[in-house]
Write a protein that holds these residues in place. Structure first.
Motif, PDB file in Angstrom:
ATOM      1  N   GLY A 154       0.852  -1.169   0.000  1.00 53.05           N
ATOM      2  CA  GLY A 154       0.000   0.000   0.000  1.00 53.05           C
ATOM      3  C   GLY A 154       0.891   1.223   0.000  1.00 53.05           C
ATOM      4  O   GLY A 154       2.093   1.129   0.258  1.00 53.05           O
TER       5      GLY A 154
ATOM      6  N   CYS B  21     -13.719   3.375  10.587  1.00 55.46           N
ATOM      7  CA  CYS B  21     -12.678   2.575   9.916  1.00 55.46           C
ATOM      8  C   CYS B  21     -11.292   3.124  10.237  1.00 55.46           C
ATOM      9  O   CYS B  21     -10.360   2.361  10.526  1.00 55.46           O
ATOM     10  CB  CYS B  21     -12.873   2.585   8.399  1.00 55.46           C
TER      11      CYS B  21
ATOM     12  N   ILE C  53     -12.230   0.164   1.809  1.00 55.53           N
ATOM     13  CA  ILE C  53     -12.688  -0.572   0.614  1.00 55.53           C
ATOM     14  C   ILE C  53     -13.053  -2.000   1.016  1.00 55.53           C
ATOM     15  O   ILE C  53     -14.131  -2.513   0.699  1.00 55.53           O
ATOM     16  CB  ILE C  53     -11.611  -0.563  -0.492  1.00 55.53           C
TER      17      ILE C  53
ATOM     18  N   HIS D 154      -6.884  -3.803  -7.017  1.00 58.94           N
ATOM     19  CA  HIS D 154      -6.687  -2.407  -6.614  1.00 58.94           C
ATOM     20  C   HIS D 154      -6.586  -1.569  -7.884  1.00 58.94           C
ATOM     21  O   HIS D 154      -6.014  -2.004  -8.871  1.00 58.94           O
ATOM     22  CB  HIS D 154      -5.405  -2.291  -5.783  1.00 58.94           C
TER      23      HIS D 154
ATOM     24  N   ARG E 151       0.807  10.078  -7.444  1.00 59.36           N
ATOM     25  CA  ARG E 151       0.540  10.147  -8.890  1.00 59.36           C
ATOM     26  C   ARG E 151      -0.474  11.228  -9.251  1.00 59.36           C
ATOM     27  O   ARG E 151      -0.729  11.495 -10.418  1.00 59.36           O
ATOM     28  CB  ARG E 151       0.022   8.800  -9.380  1.00 59.36           C
TER      29      ARG E 151
HETATM   30  C1  PTT Z   1      -5.541   3.088  -0.935  1.00 57.65           C
HETATM   31  C2  PTT Z   1      -7.003   3.043  -0.721  1.00 57.65           C
HETATM   32  C3  PTT Z   1      -7.641   4.272  -1.162  1.00 57.65           C
HETATM   33  S1  PTT Z   1      -7.214   4.819  -2.682  1.00 57.65           S
HETATM   34  C4  PTT Z   1      -8.552   4.908  -0.418  1.00 57.65           C
HETATM   35  S2  PTT Z   1      -9.245   6.388  -0.883  1.00 57.65           S
HETATM   36  W1  PTT Z   1      -8.175   6.831  -2.937  1.00 57.65           W
HETATM   37  C5  PTT Z   1      -9.017   4.361   0.843  1.00 57.65           C
HETATM   38  N1  PTT Z   1      -8.529   5.212   1.887  1.00 57.65           N
HETATM   39  C6  PTT Z   1      -8.690   4.758   3.168  1.00 57.65           C
HETATM   40  C7  PTT Z   1      -8.758   5.619   4.265  1.00 57.65           C
HETATM   41  O1  PTT Z   1      -8.648   6.949   4.076  1.00 57.65           O
HETATM   42  N2  PTT Z   1      -8.948   5.123   5.514  1.00 57.65           N
HETATM   43  C8  PTT Z   1      -9.039   3.782   5.709  1.00 57.65           C
HETATM   44  N3  PTT Z   1      -9.214   3.329   6.943  1.00 57.65           N
HETATM   45  N4  PTT Z   1      -8.973   2.921   4.670  1.00 57.65           N
HETATM   46  C9  PTT Z   1      -8.778   3.387   3.432  1.00 57.65           C
HETATM   47  N5  PTT Z   1      -8.715   2.503   2.391  1.00 57.65           N
HETATM   48  C10 PTT Z   1      -8.596   2.923   1.022  1.00 57.65           C
HETATM   49  O2  PTT Z   1      -7.238   2.795   0.641  1.00 57.65           O
HETATM   50  C11 PTT Z   1      -4.350   8.350  -0.520  1.00 57.65           C
HETATM   51  C12 PTT Z   1      -4.382   9.039  -1.839  1.00 57.65           C
HETATM   52  C13 PTT Z   1      -5.450   8.398  -2.584  1.00 57.65           C
HETATM   53  S3  PTT Z   1      -7.006   8.527  -1.916  1.00 57.65           S
HETATM   54  C14 PTT Z   1      -5.229   7.791  -3.738  1.00 57.65           C
HETATM   55  S4  PTT Z   1      -6.507   7.066  -4.645  1.00 57.65           S
HETATM   56  C15 PTT Z   1      -3.926   7.826  -4.365  1.00 57.65           C
HETATM   57  N6  PTT Z   1      -3.222   6.609  -4.096  1.00 57.65           N
HETATM   58  C16 PTT Z   1      -1.901   6.571  -4.447  1.00 57.65           C
HETATM   59  C17 PTT Z   1      -1.221   5.354  -4.626  1.00 57.65           C
HETATM   60  O3  PTT Z   1      -1.749   4.249  -4.391  1.00 57.65           O
HETATM   61  N7  PTT Z   1       0.077   5.413  -5.098  1.00 57.65           N
HETATM   62  C18 PTT Z   1       0.693   6.605  -5.325  1.00 57.65           C
HETATM   63  N8  PTT Z   1       1.956   6.588  -5.767  1.00 57.65           N
HETATM   64  N9  PTT Z   1       0.067   7.776  -5.135  1.00 57.65           N
HETATM   65  C19 PTT Z   1      -1.203   7.764  -4.673  1.00 57.65           C
HETATM   66  N10 PTT Z   1      -1.827   8.959  -4.433  1.00 57.65           N
HETATM   67  C20 PTT Z   1      -3.148   8.990  -3.873  1.00 57.65           C
HETATM   68  O4  PTT Z   1      -3.114   8.883  -2.469  1.00 57.65           O
HETATM   69  P1  PTT Z   1      -3.502   1.800  -0.210  1.00 57.65           P
HETATM   70  P2  PTT Z   1      -3.063   8.119   1.594  1.00 57.65           P
HETATM   71 MG1  PTT Z   1      -3.464   5.034   0.694  1.00 57.65          MG
HETATM   72  C21 PTT Z   1      -8.314   7.727   5.149  1.00 57.65           C
HETATM   73  O5  PTT Z   1      -3.158   3.057   0.783  1.00 57.65           O
HETATM   74  O6  PTT Z   1      -3.317   0.533   0.509  1.00 57.65           O
HETATM   75  O7  PTT Z   1      -2.637   1.986  -1.396  1.00 57.65           O
HETATM   76  O8  PTT Z   1      -4.993   1.912  -0.583  1.00 57.65           O
HETATM   77  O9  PTT Z   1      -2.585   6.625   1.207  1.00 57.65           O
HETATM   78  O10 PTT Z   1      -1.896   8.801   2.182  1.00 57.65           O
HETATM   79  O11 PTT Z   1      -4.258   7.992   2.465  1.00 57.65           O
HETATM   80  O12 PTT Z   1      -3.407   8.868   0.257  1.00 57.65           O
HETATM   81  O13 PTT Z   1      -9.674   7.592  -3.772  1.00 57.65           O
END
Ligand code: PTT
Ligand code: SF4
Length: 610
Positions: A92, A333, A341, A438, A483
């Motif tokens: 993650g 959560c 999710i 994912h 990203r």
């Molecule tokens: C990410 C997944 C996402 S993706 C979301 S909302 W997203 C959910 N967020 C959660 C949360 O909040 N609380 C909780 N208890 N569980 C959650 N599960 C879900 O986890 C996140 C942002 C977002 S918001 C996204 S798309 C982008 N993700 C990135 C990524 O994966 N890689 C990257 N190089 N850049 C990214 N930028 C964006 O970051 P996971 P964050 Mg996340 C509260 O962790 O496991 O990858 O799943 O990290 O710091 O919260 O930022 O519409």
């Protein structure tokens, strides 16, 4: 090395030992950082078939060579391990001061193995590493834990925490940081819990030597200046990720009632406008000037930070159309450390099982109190939560009947908030994501719905998935940058090799980075095959059964569903293009072409599937 600190902190919690090891320039150049470094460490050091929740498993926190420098969106890290939810590679990405502070402690990664005999937390302050008692924190939620840490260690501390769900070894427990950031959907929180590790905290003050520090600073300044000038910036600041809600509703791709429908009748209550109206403040990651965490007050008067995935999975996907209540479930959560999710998917699945009489559970669509109760039960692995907290795949296997047909996962990881009854390209993206379903690696759905070839299964879909996997899963997960500047604003990809060169002195073209991404993908795939052995087969790259078997019952796409045979052809295009065989396994030649000769030799022992 410049840019890379070249150092990994190793902590064995059983023996309570800590040491710092160096890693080679060859590894740095071939795998860059983040996911790349993590999978290389797992490949080299994790004993084959290690129990994910056993002491041997490695919990890895890995940053990249530009993390913590003053360049846009460089405040993230990858948390990786062998997943208890899927049995394969899991990771993650989360934005946190833990990432920037870890690097300022002179480290690129931390690897935790073993199991403490009682609850502990790890504190890293420059060179000083301590394993400290966390008995008084065990059982506390992530907010309480974080407050205690700030009080004791200062507000600038970078934190990685688990809530009660991680302690209970719930398979959908994630790692939480800074009240509203969470990462490690494939059960990374449970891995921490299995080690009796409540938190890892960092305070760092070192300078990270860069190859060309002045150039890096000026490139960073230019980057930060570019961001607010993009046309898409104002709308991004207004709604952030929530802009996807109306887009998916219009496209009939909004997960509704456990992905059985693609549109939600109360969308206006839970879309971008609704969240914008309710937002009281915005929160974000370090080193970011486009912060996107829209925070509102929930139905119980507390702050809750919302993103599209959270709202959709805890709203439409469980038939709940009250935003304040959705925000409450989201807040719970975060407190409990449950992945939103996974949680939304497990609740939707439980509701459908209950409606069909497959389980004796008093819960139905839109039942806020029932959902809340189930969240707590899953987090503590008690009552009905002891079943559903295992994740939809395992729960469905235990429930039996036709439950596996509507358990919405790939390889055991619950699907993020995009319904793919009529999106074969996005279904392929979920099917072939390196961690299970994912969207982070290839979010091709926006391209696909506007492509004019939405329902088609041609090779261009496989090409698009790979193109995105190289950028998102390759570049962004190894440099470990957010990203969003690129995908949401149109920030030029060409800037990233410039940052890399100014930080490390290593010149790489974007093509070199795509090749590096392919290398990481091949090794991740080899890891899956090694760990799953004869359980591995190409069906593991299939999306959920529901999208093939249960056509959309209503809306503009009524009757649409995925075609089995055509999907299988599309998968073959994808394998061909990647240089993987018909089982989805990288060939010996492909691995060697990707500079994985040593790894290929080792892999030869595991690849006999026929
Ligand atoms: C990410 C997944 C996402 S993706 C979301 S909302 W997203 C959910 N967020 C959660 C949360 O909040 N609380 C909780 N208890 N569980 C959650 N599960 C879900 O986890 C996140 C942002 C977002 S918001 C996204 S798309 C982008 N993700 C990135 C990524 O994966 N890689 C990257 N190089 N850049 C990214 N930028 C964006 O970051 P996971 P964050 Mg996340 C509260 O962790 O496991 O990858 O799943 O990290 O710091 O919260 O930022 O519409
Ligand atoms: Fe974090 Fe959002 Fe900024 Fe990305 S855009 S670094 S997710 S605050």
């Amino acid at each position: 090395m410049k840019g890379w600190n070249g150092k990994i902190l190793r902590i064995d919690l059983t023996k309570r030992t800590t040491k710092i090891t160096n890693y080679s320039e060859d590894i740095a150049k071939r795998f860059i950082g983040g996911r790349g470094l993590a999978v290389k460490l797992l490949w080299d050091e994790l004993p084959q078939r290690a129990d994910p929740l056993g002491p041997e498993n490695m919990l890895i926190f890995a940053a990249g060579p530009y993390t913590a420098y003053s360049v846009p969106n460089s405040g993230k890290m990858v948390v990786a391990s062998k997943s208890p939810l899927t049995g394969g590679y899991g990771d993650g990405n989360l934005g946190t001061r833990a990432a920037t502070n870890m690097r300022k402690c002179g480290l690129d990664a931390v690897v935790v193995t073993g199991k403490a005999d009682k609850p502990v937390y790890i504190s890293v302050e420059d060179e000083k590493v301590e394993i400290l008692d966390a008995g008084h924190l065990w059982g506390k939620d992530s907010y309480e834990t974080e407050d205690w840490i700030y009080e004791k260690h200062g507000n600038a501390t970078g934190v990685l925490i688990i809530g009660p769900s991680g302690e209970s070894l719930c398979n959908i427990a994630t790692v939480v940081a800074q009240k509203g950031r969470a990462g490690g959907r494939p059960g990374m929180g449970a891995i921490m819990g299995s080690k009796n590790l409540k938190a890892v905290i960092f305070n760092g003050s070192k300078e990270i030597p860069a190859a060309e520090p002045e150039l890096l600073k000026s490139l960073g300044r230019e980057g930060f200046n570019k961001i607010p000038k993009f046309d898409a910036f104002p709308n991004w600041k207004r709604v952030g990720t929530m802009m996807a809600a109306d887009m998916m509703q219009t496209a009939s791709a909004l997960p509704t009632r456990n992905f059985s429908e693609g549109q939600f009748e109360y969308i206006e209550n839970v879309n971008g406008d609704a969240v914008h109206e309710a937002t009281v403040t915005q929160r974000g990651c370090p080193n970011c000037n486009m912060i996107c965490g829209n925070t509102m007050i929930d139905s119980e008067g507390r702050e809750s930070e919302l993103d599209y995935e959270n709202v959709t999975m805890l709203g439409p996907n469980i038939g709940l159309g009250d935003l304040k209540q959705v925000a409450t479930l989201n807040r719970i959560c975060d407190e409990l450390g449950l992945d939103t999710i996974g949680a939304g998917s497990c609740i939707g699945f439980a509701m459908e099982c209950a409606n069909k009489g497959l389980v004796d559970l008093d819960i139905t669509w839109g039942d806020f109190e029932g959902a809340k109760k189930l969240l707590y039960e899953m987090a503590y692995m008690e009552g009905d939560g002891a079943l559903f907290g295992k994740g939809t795949r395992l729960a469905a296997q235990e429930i039996g009947g036709d439950a596996p047909d509507f358990a919405i996962h790939v390889k055991g990881l619950e699907v993020s908030a995009y319904d793919c009854h009529y999106c074969p390209g996005m279904a392929l993206s979920f099917g072939t994501s390196p961690i299970g379903a994912h969207h982070k690696d290839a979010w091709v759905i926006s391209w696909e719905i506007s492509s004019g070839i939405r329902g088609e299964y041609g090779p261009e879909k496989a090409d698009k998935v790979i193109e995105f996997q190289r950028i998102r899963g390759g570049l962004f997960e190894t440099l470990v940058g957010c990203r969003f500047p690129w995908i949401e604003l149109g920030y030029p990809l060409e800037d990233y090799p410039k940052y890399l060169e100014a930080a490390t002195g290593v010149k790489m073209t974007l093509d070199d980075l795509w090749k590096m991404g392919d290398r990481v993908y091949a090794l991740v795939r080899a890891f899956w095959v090694r760990e799953l052995g004869d359980k591995w087969n190409r069906k593991m790259d299939y999306p959920p059964v529901r999208w093939f078997k249960h056509p959309l019952p209503s809306g503009p796409l009524k009757g649409k569903h995925l075609d089995h045979e055509k999907y299988d052809h599309l998968l073959s295009f994808y394998y061909d293009k990647r240089g993987w065989d018909e089982h989805g396994i990288p060939t010996d030649k492909t691995m060697k072409d990707l500079s994985l000769s040593e790894e290929a030799k080792e892999f030869a022992k595991y690849r006999k599937l026929d």
